[in-house]
Design a protein around this motif. Sequence first.
Motif, PDB file in Angstrom:
ATOM      1  N   TYR A 186      -6.791   9.538 -33.818  1.00  0.00           N
ATOM      2  CA  TYR A 186      -5.828  10.481 -34.491  1.00  0.00           C
ATOM      3  C   TYR A 186      -6.596  11.371 -35.261  1.00  0.00           C
ATOM      4  N   LYS A 187      -7.667  11.140 -35.514  1.00  0.00           N
ATOM      5  CA  LYS A 187      -8.222  12.189 -36.672  1.00  0.00           C
ATOM      6  C   LYS A 187      -8.479  13.568 -35.932  1.00  0.00           C
ATOM      7  N   ALA A 188      -8.655  14.021 -34.925  1.00  0.00           N
ATOM      8  CA  ALA A 188      -8.500  15.401 -34.471  1.00  0.00           C
ATOM      9  C   ALA A 188      -6.890  15.934 -34.275  1.00  0.00           C
ATOM     10  N   HIS A 189      -5.595  14.945 -34.903  1.00  0.00           N
ATOM     11  CA  HIS A 189      -5.030  15.412 -35.019  1.00  0.00           C
ATOM     12  C   HIS A 189      -4.803  15.918 -36.389  1.00  0.00           C
ATOM     13  N   ARG A 190      -5.256  15.302 -37.948  1.00  0.00           N
ATOM     14  CA  ARG A 190      -5.041  15.483 -38.771  1.00  0.00           C
ATOM     15  C   ARG A 190      -5.790  14.603 -39.492  1.00  0.00           C
ATOM     16  N   ALA A 191      -7.110  15.721 -40.183  1.00  0.00           N
ATOM     17  CA  ALA A 191      -9.009  14.507 -39.909  1.00  0.00           C
ATOM     18  C   ALA A 191      -8.639  14.037 -41.585  1.00  0.00           C
TER      19      ALA A 191
END
Length: 321
Positions: A186-191
């Motif tokens: 998920y971090k790549a989606h909204r860091a």
Amino acid sequence: MQFDEALKLVVDKVPTEYPKHMLHYFAANAARGVVLPFTVGLCRTLAEIDSATPGYAAEMVDRLAGIAGTGEEQYEAVLQILAEVYVTQGVVAAASREGLAPQVVHEPGPAGKKNPECEALIAGRWCAIEVKTPKLIAHARQRSSNPLQVTARVPRETTKDFQLTPPRDNPVKDFLVSAEAKFTVYKAHRADALRLLFIVWDDFCNEPISALLSPVSGLLTNQSFHRTADGTAVAYPHVDGIAVVRHQHQFLRATREKPLADGVVDAMRFHHDGFPPKAFIEMPGGRPVPRDVLDALNLAPLHACLGAEYIPGEIIMWSGG
């Protein structure tokens, strides 16, 4: 979505014949025009969430309807879905609004990946939410029948002469591992989003709290029983905090048409100002979660939660009958 539309989804999709489904009783009554309190709460909550993220109600009713047959395994599968809906309702209620629409996204992140339950803009911060619900019915039977309970991993010689209830720390470990994997993607989606794990337990919240924080073997301590191949305690750097929510017993009461505990009037409404508080545990070395976010999510820092249930321990001796 309106309440009547959510109710129609339940009536149309959930089998009304016994023994085909655990919720047949509620669906069959609703089909006859008798909408029982649990059904009212579930459909009202589904409609509310669906208005923020369209398609949610149909997806969750499909998942509920897909739990075929009756029995303990099916019942616990229903409870897990109810917990997801329950927490998501709290997130929708806490989310900031753009016009009339709460800023909420169901299962955000890359398509085809395992994503968290939802993300929402809360008190100026995007937050990703993962919900986990352990199977506790068999454990509760042990808890009520054995004189000794161990809530953390202690030396076996300490308890070898007792019939005991073992800790439920393996599910907590599995929840952390799963959340860490989902939040890493998920971090790549909204860091910059905060990443929060919600664990929906029953009334005995000392069990997951001890599994996390016991100085003997707690998963968030250097003495954690979950260790890497080289012997160091496993860390969960993509989890910013853990909420321990005492609520499974309310689902049990609601689905058995028994009075709810602690002044709760609807088992599917997340926000509750009275006892018991929902405990929030900070991750060692993690990013701080602003108090405004905790307040919006109806969470209290663990140190502010009063009662023995919020104190990590290792051994409980039950007395009386």
